[in-house]
Design an enzyme around this catalytic site. Structure first.
Site, PDB file in Angstrom:
ATOM      1  N   ARG A 129       0.831  -1.212   0.000  1.00 48.32           N
ATOM      2  CA  ARG A 129       0.000   0.000   0.000  1.00 48.32           C
ATOM      3  C   ARG A 129       0.860   1.256   0.000  1.00 48.32           C
ATOM      4  NH1 ARG A 129      -4.287  -1.084   4.718  1.00 48.32           N
ATOM      5  NH2 ARG A 129      -5.236   0.817   3.899  1.00 48.32           N
ATOM      6  N   SER A 174      -9.267  11.684   3.689  1.00 51.77           N
ATOM      7  CA  SER A 174      -8.580  10.584   4.391  1.00 51.77           C
ATOM      8  C   SER A 174      -8.364  10.966   5.842  1.00 51.77           C
ATOM      9  CB  SER A 174      -7.232  10.271   3.746  1.00 51.77           C
ATOM     10  OG  SER A 174      -6.504   9.366   4.563  1.00 51.77           O
ATOM     11  N   ASP A 327     -15.432   2.119   4.775  1.00 49.41           N
ATOM     12  CA  ASP A 327     -15.131   0.707   5.048  1.00 49.41           C
ATOM     13  C   ASP A 327     -16.353  -0.199   4.921  1.00 49.41           C
ATOM     14  OD1 ASP A 327     -12.393   0.964   5.510  1.00 49.41           O
ATOM     15  OD2 ASP A 327     -12.710   1.549   7.591  1.00 49.41           O
TER      16      ASP A 327
END
Length: 450
Positions: A129, A174, A327
């Site tokens: 990532r 974010s 999520d």
């Protein structure tokens, strides 16, 4: 394969009447932050209800490596004896953050303005990532990052010797990036300013204020402007961690999809920057009710009751809601498969860079199970088949991603034929009691060893 060992295939079969109380684990976001801010305080912070999944335990180990005294008293009760802002010691070993993007990015921020060097690694998923979205703003404080090509772990961060406060506009929504910058700002003199064009989960701001930092939030034409005054002495706290809405999503969605179900999930955090899924499910026609609404530790909390909802309708999810439920899109796409009509999800490009490319992973699995899915770079559409019309009967890849694995286990509870994931091992990173909890409600999830 799992980043934590041998793959553990899991199969979920159709059931009816999930009933009972689902005591899901503590909130992961708040658990990480309580350990880190406890370590940056002077004195002893007491935490109850800490999520004891692998991700959070890796953060606890990291705080020990930076010199804090972290003690597990059993039963979700922990204490952290902190070293103060700027008091981190240089770790002797590499910091292994396992599967946790939140853990590694927040810890990088917390140490980036202290004159120490630390090296970070993780499992195969985390090491794939990108970290540039965090290391770029940390460089503005004066920190240096040396990683693999593409800004990937393993990575060494050299903390700034003379940190400078920054003014940073978060380029994509974010909470991890925002939080890393705020944690770095704690040890920079003067005022660090973070500007969010779209609001993301605000646990870090609430918790920094709770620990005594001078922090203000203003809504302006630029967006949400967060101003933090650096170099405070943080005061230790007593923290009761509410239960995780992202974990609650799975028993809640299972109850909605499974005939005759009635499940109560107590003490769920309903922070408005996190509860978008429940709002969306209600708009689709789900039978969800909040009971005993209250506030704990600055966070809104309630008991959530979910019942079987046979007449779900597809909707267009507002893109502005994406940050509050990023999520939960994988399990929402499962619910959408059993709705009548199309569920449209836009503004979700963040899903492409989570533990896996979640849009691709879910789209492939849903299609294999007989559901039509359209997708683009930052959008996808699930064409629901209605209750009782989803076939299932396939094995799908979890891709080292706990939420993909749990989403397909929920799907198998309502498909005509069982659903199998190739590896359910990663579930332990966020929801270590998932299998026994679901079994206690009446689910039929089994492991098969290859």
């Amino acid at each position: 394969m799992s980043g934590h060992g041998t793959p553990i295939p899991m199969t979920s079969r159709k059931v009816t009447a999930l009933k009972g109380v689902a005591n899901v684990p503590g909130d992961k976001s708040i658990s990480h932050r309580s350990l880190i801010l406890g370590a940056m305080s002077v004195g002893e912070t007491r935490i109850t209800g800490l999520l004891e999944g692998e991700d959070v335990l890796d953060t606890a180990k990291a705080m020990r490596a930076f010199g804090a005294e972290v003690t597990d008293h059993g039963g979700g009760e922990w204490s952290v004896y902190g070293v103060g802002v700027g008091g981190f010691a240089e770790p002797e070993q590499v910091i292994d953050c396992g599967n946790s993007g939140t853990g590694v990015r927040l810890i990088m921020g917390a140490m980036a303005t202290t004159a120490i060097t630390a090296t970070f690694t993780g499992d195969a998923s985390l090491n794939g990532r990108p970290m540039g979205r965090v290391t770029n703003p940390l460089a503005e404080f004066g920190a240096q990052a040396y990683g693999r090509e593409g800004g990937r772990l393993p990575m060494t961060i050299v903390g700034a010797r003379e940190p400078m406060p920054v003014r940073y506009v978060v380029p994509v929504p974010s909470a991890q990036v925002k939080s890393a910058v705020l944690l770095a700002g704690l040890n920079a003199p003067g005022k660090t300013v973070v500007i969010e064009k779209e609001a993301t989960r605000d646990h870090t701001e609430r918790m920094l204020q709770g620990f005594g930092a001078e922090l203000t939030v203003e809504e302006t034409d630029e967006g949400r402007v967060i101003t933090l005054t650096g170099q405070p002495e943080l005061q230790p706290q007593t923290i009761v961690v509410p239960r995780d809405p992202s974990s609650a999503a799975f028993p809640v969605c299972a109850a909605i999809l499974t005939e005759g179900s009635d499940v109560l999930v107590p003490n769920i955090g309903l922070n408005p920057t996190r509860a978008g899924l429940f709002t969306t499910l209600k708009e689709m026609g789900a039978d969800l009710t909040y009971e005993n609404l209250r506030e704990e530790g600055g966070e809104p909390v309630a008991d959530l009751r979910a019942k079987f909802s046979p007449d779900l309708k597809g909707i267009e999810v507002p893109p502005a809601r994406a940050a509050s439920m990023i999520d939960e899109y994988p399990v929402l796409s499962v619910v959408a498969s059993f709705a009548e009509g199309a569920t449209v999800m836009r503004g979700v490009k963040e899903l492409r860079v989570k533990e896996s490319d979640r849009i691709d992973a879910m789209a492939k699995g849903l299609r294999a199970a007989g559901v039509e899915v359209e997708e683009g770079e930052d959008w996808w559409i699930v064409h629901g088949r209605g209750h009782g019309n989803v076939t299932g009967g396939v094995t799908v890849e979890s891709r080292l991603d706990h939420r993909i694995a749990m989403s397909f286990m929920v799907m198998g509870m309502a498909t005509e034929k069982p659903m199998t994931v190739d590896d359910g091992g990663p579930i332990a990173t966020s929801f270590p009691i998932f299998e026994p909890l679901m079994a206690g409600l009446g689910a039929a999830i089994t492991r098969s060893h290859q």
